[in-house]
Design a protein around this motif. Structure first.
Motif, PDB file in Angstrom:
ATOM      1  N   PHE A 108      39.979  36.240  43.439  1.00 39.25           N
ATOM      2  CA  PHE A 108      38.806  36.487  44.036  1.00 39.25           C
ATOM      3  C   PHE A 108      37.743  36.932  43.213  1.00 39.25           C
ATOM      4  O   PHE A 108      36.718  36.688  43.593  1.00 39.25           O
ATOM      5  CB  PHE A 108      39.192  37.282  44.962  1.00 39.25           C
ATOM      6  N   GLU A 109      38.034  37.781  42.381  1.00 36.59           N
ATOM      7  CA  GLU A 109      36.991  38.435  41.448  1.00 36.59           C
ATOM      8  C   GLU A 109      36.581  37.409  40.295  1.00 36.59           C
ATOM      9  O   GLU A 109      35.470  37.498  39.700  1.00 36.59           O
ATOM     10  CB  GLU A 109      37.479  39.859  40.926  1.00 36.59           C
ATOM     11  N   GLY A 110      37.557  36.670  39.877  1.00 39.39           N
ATOM     12  CA  GLY A 110      37.230  35.872  38.650  1.00 39.39           C
ATOM     13  C   GLY A 110      37.309  36.797  37.457  1.00 39.39           C
ATOM     14  O   GLY A 110      37.483  37.803  37.653  1.00 39.39           O
ATOM     15  N   GLY A 111      37.712  36.219  36.400  1.00 37.74           N
ATOM     16  CA  GLY A 111      37.767  36.977  35.194  1.00 37.74           C
ATOM     17  C   GLY A 111      39.220  36.127  34.257  1.00 37.74           C
ATOM     18  O   GLY A 111      39.128  35.095  34.304  1.00 37.74           O
ATOM     19  N   VAL A 112      39.517  37.072  33.395  1.00 32.05           N
ATOM     20  CA  VAL A 112      40.679  36.530  32.406  1.00 32.05           C
ATOM     21  C   VAL A 112      41.803  37.520  32.450  1.00 32.05           C
ATOM     22  O   VAL A 112      41.826  38.643  32.745  1.00 32.05           O
ATOM     23  CB  VAL A 112      40.334  36.480  31.074  1.00 32.05           C
ATOM     24  N   ALA A 113      43.045  36.891  32.559  1.00 26.51           N
ATOM     25  CA  ALA A 113      44.176  37.712  32.603  1.00 26.51           C
ATOM     26  C   ALA A 113      45.172  37.190  31.515  1.00 26.51           C
ATOM     27  O   ALA A 113      45.559  36.079  31.266  1.00 26.51           O
ATOM     28  CB  ALA A 113      44.928  37.472  34.047  1.00 26.51           C
ATOM     29  N   TRP A 114      45.859  38.148  30.753  1.00 30.74           N
ATOM     30  CA  TRP A 114      46.763  37.734  29.529  1.00 30.74           C
ATOM     31  C   TRP A 114      47.984  38.673  30.126  1.00 30.74           C
ATOM     32  O   TRP A 114      47.958  39.689  30.902  1.00 30.74           O
ATOM     33  CB  TRP A 114      46.309  38.575  28.346  1.00 30.74           C
TER      34      TRP A 114
ATOM     35  N   SER B 258      33.955  33.225  38.190  1.00 31.54           N
ATOM     36  CA  SER B 258      33.500  34.364  39.374  1.00 31.54           C
ATOM     37  C   SER B 258      32.971  33.398  40.479  1.00 31.54           C
ATOM     38  O   SER B 258      33.147  33.881  41.837  1.00 31.54           O
ATOM     39  CB  SER B 258      32.360  35.224  38.666  1.00 31.54           C
ATOM     40  N   SER B 259      32.276  32.322  40.151  1.00 29.47           N
ATOM     41  CA  SER B 259      31.801  31.505  41.192  1.00 29.47           C
ATOM     42  C   SER B 259      32.942  30.731  41.954  1.00 29.47           C
ATOM     43  O   SER B 259      33.046  30.774  43.377  1.00 29.47           O
ATOM     44  CB  SER B 259      31.042  30.341  40.550  1.00 29.47           C
ATOM     45  N   TRP B 260      34.162  30.617  41.388  1.00 33.95           N
ATOM     46  CA  TRP B 260      35.316  29.885  42.171  1.00 33.95           C
ATOM     47  C   TRP B 260      35.928  31.029  42.928  1.00 33.95           C
ATOM     48  O   TRP B 260      36.413  30.878  44.074  1.00 33.95           O
ATOM     49  CB  TRP B 260      36.189  29.335  41.009  1.00 33.95           C
ATOM     50  N   GLY B 261      35.966  32.348  42.305  1.00 35.57           N
ATOM     51  CA  GLY B 261      36.552  33.505  43.110  1.00 35.57           C
ATOM     52  C   GLY B 261      35.646  33.716  44.479  1.00 35.57           C
ATOM     53  O   GLY B 261      36.133  33.790  45.540  1.00 35.57           O
ATOM     54  N   ARG B 262      34.362  33.663  44.304  1.00 36.15           N
ATOM     55  CA  ARG B 262      33.593  33.660  45.632  1.00 36.15           C
ATOM     56  C   ARG B 262      33.692  32.604  46.708  1.00 36.15           C
ATOM     57  O   ARG B 262      33.608  32.974  47.681  1.00 36.15           O
ATOM     58  CB  ARG B 262      31.926  33.633  45.066  1.00 36.15           C
ATOM     59  N   SER B 263      33.957  31.430  45.856  1.00 37.91           N
ATOM     60  CA  SER B 263      34.085  30.318  46.842  1.00 37.91           C
ATOM     61  C   SER B 263      35.486  30.448  47.546  1.00 37.91           C
ATOM     62  O   SER B 263      35.444  30.174  48.887  1.00 37.91           O
ATOM     63  CB  SER B 263      34.107  29.041  46.114  1.00 37.91           C
ATOM     64  N   ILE B 264      36.603  30.886  46.804  1.00 38.67           N
ATOM     65  CA  ILE B 264      37.833  31.244  47.711  1.00 38.67           C
ATOM     66  C   ILE B 264      37.734  32.184  48.758  1.00 38.67           C
ATOM     67  O   ILE B 264      38.295  32.306  49.902  1.00 38.67           O
ATOM     68  CB  ILE B 264      38.910  31.773  46.716  1.00 38.67           C
ATOM     69  N   THR B 265      36.829  33.269  48.396  1.00 37.51           N
ATOM     70  CA  THR B 265      36.776  34.505  49.289  1.00 37.51           C
ATOM     71  C   THR B 265      36.037  34.072  50.542  1.00 37.51           C
ATOM     72  O   THR B 265      36.136  34.406  51.694  1.00 37.51           O
ATOM     73  CB  THR B 265      35.852  35.637  48.570  1.00 37.51           C
ATOM     74  N   GLU B 266      34.759  33.295  50.468  1.00 33.60           N
ATOM     75  CA  GLU B 266      33.957  32.676  51.342  1.00 33.60           C
ATOM     76  C   GLU B 266      34.738  32.035  52.292  1.00 33.60           C
ATOM     77  O   GLU B 266      34.701  32.060  53.637  1.00 33.60           O
ATOM     78  CB  GLU B 266      32.848  32.045  50.932  1.00 33.60           C
ATOM     79  N   LYS B 267      35.664  31.024  51.792  1.00 32.04           N
ATOM     80  CA  LYS B 267      36.606  30.151  52.595  1.00 32.04           C
ATOM     81  C   LYS B 267      37.575  31.023  53.331  1.00 32.04           C
ATOM     82  O   LYS B 267      38.022  30.410  54.356  1.00 32.04           O
ATOM     83  CB  LYS B 267      37.410  29.018  51.554  1.00 32.04           C
ATOM     84  N   ALA B 268      38.147  31.912  52.701  1.00 31.45           N
ATOM     85  CA  ALA B 268      39.334  32.806  53.459  1.00 31.45           C
ATOM     86  C   ALA B 268      38.497  33.435  54.672  1.00 31.45           C
ATOM     87  O   ALA B 268      38.955  33.494  55.498  1.00 31.45           O
ATOM     88  CB  ALA B 268      39.792  33.921  52.625  1.00 31.45           C
ATOM     89  N   VAL B 269      37.451  34.029  54.621  1.00 35.39           N
ATOM     90  CA  VAL B 269      36.638  34.509  55.603  1.00 35.39           C
ATOM     91  C   VAL B 269      36.303  33.685  56.523  1.00 35.39           C
ATOM     92  O   VAL B 269      36.284  33.901  57.896  1.00 35.39           O
ATOM     93  CB  VAL B 269      35.390  35.361  54.859  1.00 35.39           C
ATOM     94  N   ARG B 270      35.714  32.518  56.183  1.00 34.71           N
ATOM     95  CA  ARG B 270      35.439  31.508  57.187  1.00 34.71           C
ATOM     96  C   ARG B 270      36.720  31.016  58.129  1.00 34.71           C
ATOM     97  O   ARG B 270      36.731  30.874  59.090  1.00 34.71           O
ATOM     98  CB  ARG B 270      34.844  30.348  56.344  1.00 34.71           C
TER      99      ARG B 270
ATOM    100  N   VAL C  47      47.665  34.967  52.952  1.00 36.20           N
ATOM    101  CA  VAL C  47      48.678  34.320  53.767  1.00 36.20           C
ATOM    102  C   VAL C  47      49.454  34.984  54.809  1.00 36.20           C
ATOM    103  O   VAL C  47      49.650  35.025  55.704  1.00 36.20           O
ATOM    104  CB  VAL C  47      49.775  33.526  52.742  1.00 36.20           C
ATOM    105  N   ALA C  48      49.694  36.360  53.951  1.00 34.87           N
ATOM    106  CA  ALA C  48      50.655  37.410  54.599  1.00 34.87           C
ATOM    107  C   ALA C  48      49.585  37.807  55.930  1.00 34.87           C
ATOM    108  O   ALA C  48      50.315  37.899  56.977  1.00 34.87           O
ATOM    109  CB  ALA C  48      51.043  38.429  53.699  1.00 34.87           C
ATOM    110  N   PHE C  49      48.427  38.119  55.710  1.00 33.82           N
ATOM    111  CA  PHE C  49      47.705  38.657  56.669  1.00 33.82           C
ATOM    112  C   PHE C  49      47.350  37.597  57.826  1.00 33.82           C
ATOM    113  O   PHE C  49      47.408  37.867  59.096  1.00 33.82           O
ATOM    114  CB  PHE C  49      46.073  39.073  56.211  1.00 33.82           C
TER     115      PHE C  49
END
Length: 303
Positions: free
Chosen positions: A46-52, A129-141, A194-196
């Motif tokens: 949702f936020e975008g970024g990097v994870a190790w 971050s743009s992909w994360g925003r897209s996922i958030t918007e789709k979830a809300v929609r 999904v749980a929500f």
């Protein structure tokens, strides 16, 4: 217990509705306060970024991971560094904002050196971050569309007052479940969403069971000019055992996910998913009796 099993109890749910409303109001205020002060711990999707993610060792712990970030000019104030346990394996997960490919590779190499493992054992995942925003918007929609369609169906199948009461109860359940995540600080991931959505389905099912019985009793007792409060009380007492059985049957497997999957096997993803379901199942059962049905009574009394 025998009277409860046969639906012959006479609990005054509507008469005690102020207690339920007050309890829910306290929970909602706590939720809103936590959301405004603490917010939600959004995952990388949702936020975008990097994870190790690097195996933990004697030389690799949370402090060592933060020192690697400092050495590469990455601010550690907003970094999420967690210790994950999966059975007998322990690893460190570091999540930060978006970084260049050069920085990602350099941090991966230094983490491997620090942990004394091969570089291939250090996983790297990146989300823009743009992909994360897209996922958030789709979830809300998706949530808005779901609630609109559910409201239309219930209004068509029953009546608009029942639709309004059911939607308010669902919002109550989701809001409190989100508040628990905010208070505890668990990470919100796509699995959590999904749980929500599963919570919404269960809350709606339990409420419709009660409303269907209310509709039958309105047709049955309506000509005798029985009050709406009495009709609602009779209906809820008749389906109380069914609601309790349904809730118990749904909570038991979720508890096994939480205790065995998370506690014994160490699956962190299962813990976050199961907690959302557990809280949602409990609030869904509670709201169908103490929120949705009393609200319907208030709406119908004003008719």
């Amino acid at each position: 217990l025998g009277r409860l099993y046969h639906g012959e109890t006479s609990f005054d749910f509507v008469g005690k509705r102020k207690i339920g409303f007050a309890f829910s109001l306290i929970l909602v205020l706590l939720t809103l306060g936590s959301l405004f002060t603490r917010g939600l711990s959004l995952g990388i999707d949702f936020e975008g970024g990097v994870a190790w993610q690097v195996p933990s060792s004697a030389t690799m712990d949370v402090d060592a991971a933060r020192s690697v970030l400092d050495d590469n000019g990455i601010q550690t104030e907003n970094a999420k560094v967690q210790t994950l346990t999966n059975g007998t394996t322990t690893s460190i997960r570091i999540q930060v904002g978006d970084q260049t490919a050069e920085v990602r590779a350099k941090v991966q190499a230094e983490l491997a050196t620090k942990a004394v493992v091969d570089i291939n054992e250090v996983s790297v995942s990146s989300v823009s971050s743009s992909w994360g925003r897209s996922i958030t918007e789709k979830a809300v929609r998706a949530l808005i569309v779901f609630m609109v369609l559910v409201g239309i169906y219930i209004a068509w199948r029953f009546e608009w007052r029942m639709a309004l009461a059911a939607l308010l109860a669902m919002l109550h359940d989701v809001l409190i479940s989100v508040g628990v995540y905010s208070l505890i600080g668990f990470e919100v991931t796509p699995a959590t969403v999904v749980a929500f959505l599963t919570i919404l389905g269960f809350s709606l099912y339990d409420t419709i069971v009660v409303f269907d019985k209310v509709k039958d009793n309105i047709d049955k007792f309506g000509p005798s000019r029985t009050s709406m409060a009495d009709i609602t009380n009779v209906s809820m007492n008749q389906v109380l055992m069914r609601s309790l059985n349904t809730s118990l049957a749904a909570v038991l497997p979720v508890l096994s996910l939480l205790v065995l999957g998370s506690g014994v096997l160490g699956a962190i993803a299962l813990r976050e998913f199961a907690i959302a379901l557990l809280v949602g199942l409990i609030t869904g059962s509670y709201s169908s009796i103490f929120i949705a049905s009393p609200l319907l009574t208030i709406f119908k009394q004003r008719e």
